[in-house]
Write an enzyme that holds these catalytic residues in place. Structure first.
Site, mmCIF file in Angstrom:
data_model
loop_
_atom_site.group_PDB
_atom_site.id
_atom_site.type_symbol
_atom_site.label_atom_id
_atom_site.label_comp_id
_atom_site.label_asym_id
_atom_site.label_seq_id
_atom_site.Cartn_x
_atom_site.Cartn_y
_atom_site.Cartn_z
ATOM 1 N N ARG A 271 6.487 102.616 -46.053
ATOM 2 C CA ARG A 271 7.770 102.554 -46.765
ATOM 3 C C ARG A 271 8.442 101.188 -46.692
ATOM 4 O O ARG A 271 9.655 101.073 -46.827
ATOM 5 C CB ARG A 271 8.721 103.656 -46.283
ATOM 6 N N LYS B 150 9.229 90.889 -58.466
ATOM 7 C CA LYS B 150 8.503 91.887 -59.241
ATOM 8 C C LYS B 150 7.101 92.030 -58.671
ATOM 9 O O LYS B 150 6.389 91.041 -58.502
ATOM 10 C CB LYS B 150 8.410 91.483 -60.714
ATOM 11 N N LYS C 55 14.882 80.565 -62.384
ATOM 12 C CA LYS C 55 14.609 81.978 -62.126
ATOM 13 C C LYS C 55 15.396 82.476 -60.924
ATOM 14 O O LYS C 55 15.891 83.607 -60.929
ATOM 15 C CB LYS C 55 13.115 82.197 -61.910
ATOM 16 N N ARG D 267 18.308 89.341 -66.496
ATOM 17 C CA ARG D 267 16.914 89.063 -66.135
ATOM 18 C C ARG D 267 15.961 89.427 -67.274
ATOM 19 O O ARG D 267 14.847 88.919 -67.341
ATOM 20 C CB ARG D 267 16.533 89.803 -64.856
ATOM 21 N N ASN E 55 11.797 87.774 -70.221
ATOM 22 C CA ASN E 55 10.681 88.401 -70.926
ATOM 23 C C ASN E 55 10.472 87.829 -72.324
ATOM 24 O O ASN E 55 9.759 88.429 -73.138
ATOM 25 C CB ASN E 55 10.909 89.922 -71.020
ATOM 26 N N HIS F 175 2.296 91.089 -73.741
ATOM 27 C CA HIS F 175 1.699 92.153 -72.939
ATOM 28 C C HIS F 175 0.918 93.126 -73.811
ATOM 29 O O HIS F 175 -0.143 93.635 -73.402
ATOM 30 C CB HIS F 175 2.780 92.904 -72.159
#
Length: 390
Positions: free
Chosen positions: A144, A166, A250, A264, A268, A275
């Site tokens: 965890r 990420k 960033k 944020r 992308n 993608h």
């Protein structure tokens, strides 16, 4: 039917660390000096993870040698190698996007378990975005939540993948469908690594650098637009400056929006198109940066179609991308090899975009631009998307 309700109030979930220390190194990186200088027994156990490509680099040899044990009869290290150095462990995985799987993540977890890893252990990813993503993800789910440090070795991972927390892996041919937000405690950036990159890997990272310039650094974009050849000098001051600019940009965004609820999302730019291309052409066929570059060209055309930017701006962006050799036409050559018609390609890509984890409705969310540094987050009808894909 009636019911009673009881609520439980929780504090915000802790993402592994409350801050990340990023160190920029000059000269050739010496991992032994970073992780074993003045070694003390009180240091936590480290689970080092890299891949076969990085392990083969000469700069890695002295570090890896300490994990080989006494038997040096087999100097070549294959995927699956696990070595020990005291209580520390080194795991070497296969290289490339095809290995960015939940099985690889679980192999990292197993290496930690097999060597009595505790929650105090530090998982250290040494590699490109594939390795840094998976290592941090493994750290986030091990008992965890353990700890994480990263040593990005590609331009892509230095300017983007390793920064911001990420983590994850691909699943069922779709990019990064499983993952978590789990920032590293430390990131060690040594630009000398990029001198060993293939042209494909270097170009892949360059796309993320260009993306950041379009989003946040108009002055830097104009400089590289006037002299794009300067970025090809991997030892030059400009590329080192570009790495710092990307990291600082960033970092500023992530400090305000770690879990991508608002600003944020801007990072992308080009990624929704990119993608989808990566997924439907076959993971690993199109390099991530090549997909993002093509996606930025598609985003420019979509911005123009929606009246957000001028025809001149869209052309400016596409001409710049084309100057680096990136594909900017609506139909990417990698898709023509797999599908019968441009119409089929467009529909396949849109269907892949609908599965994108960043969407929140039937419409598909895109990051578009009005100009350099002027960015819009908007949801776009399917017919407009199809129009810029054929």
């Amino acid at each position: 039917m009636t019911f009673e309700e009881k609520d439980i109030i929780y504090p915000p979930l802790h993402p592994g660390t409350d801050r990340t220390f990023i160190r920029f190194y000059d000269g050739e990186l010496d991992l032994n000096s970073i992780f074993y200088a003045g070694e003390k027994d009180s240091l936590p156990q480290r689970i080092f993870v890299t891949d076969t490509s990085v392990a083969a680099l000469p700069v890695m040899h002295s570090f890896i040698d300490f994990f080989r044990g006494e038997d040096f009869s087999h100097p070549k290290i294959e995927a699956g190698f696990t070595g020990k150095r005291g209580k520390d462990v080194l795991l070497i995985l296969g290289a490339g996007e095809t290995f960015k799987t939940i099985e690889s993540v679980l192999a990292i977890v197993k290496a930690a378990l097999d060597n009595n890893g505790q929650r105090s252990a530090v998982f250290v990813g040494i590699g490109g975005g594939v390795i840094t993503d998976m290592t941090a993800f493994a750290a986030s789910i091990f008992k965890r939540g353990a700890h994480c440090e990263l040593v990005p070795t590609t331009l892509l991972s230095m300017v983007d993948a390793a920064v911001g927390g990420k983590t994850g892996c691909d699943f069922d041919s779709y990019k990064n469908m499983i993952g978590s937000f789990f920032p590293a405690q430390k990131i060690h950036i040594c630009p000398s690594f990029i001198e060993s990159l293939s042209e494909r890997e270097y170009r892949s990272g360059m796309a993320e650098l260009v993306k950041t310039a379009l989003l946040y650094e108009p002055e830097f974009f104009e400089r590289i637009e006037k002299n794009p050849e300067a970025l090809n000098d991997r030892k030059g001051a400009l590329i080192k400056e570009g790495i710092r600019i990307c990291v600082n940009a960033k970092a500023k965004v992530v400090e305000q929006d770690l879990t991508e609820k608002n600003i944020r999302m801007q990072l992308n730019l080009g990624h929704t198109f990119g993608h989808a291309l990566e997924s439907m052409s076959g993971l690993g066929v199109v390099a991530h940066g090549d997909g993002v570059a093509w996606g930025m060209a598609r985003a420019a055309d979509l911005s123009q179609r929606l009246g957000l930017c001028t025809k001149e701006y869209a052309k400016r962006v596409k001409n710049f991308l084309a100057s680096f050799g990136w594909e900017t036409e609506p139909v990417h050559p990698a898709m023509k090899e797999k599908y019968a018609s441009d119409e089929e390609i467009a529909k396949v890509l849109v269907n892949a975009m609908k599965k994108d984890k960043k969407n929140s409705s039937d419409r598909i969310r895109f990051i578009l631009q009005e100009n350099i540094g002027e960015t819009v987050i908007t949801e776009v009808p399917e017919e407009d998307i199809l129009a810029v894909l054929k």
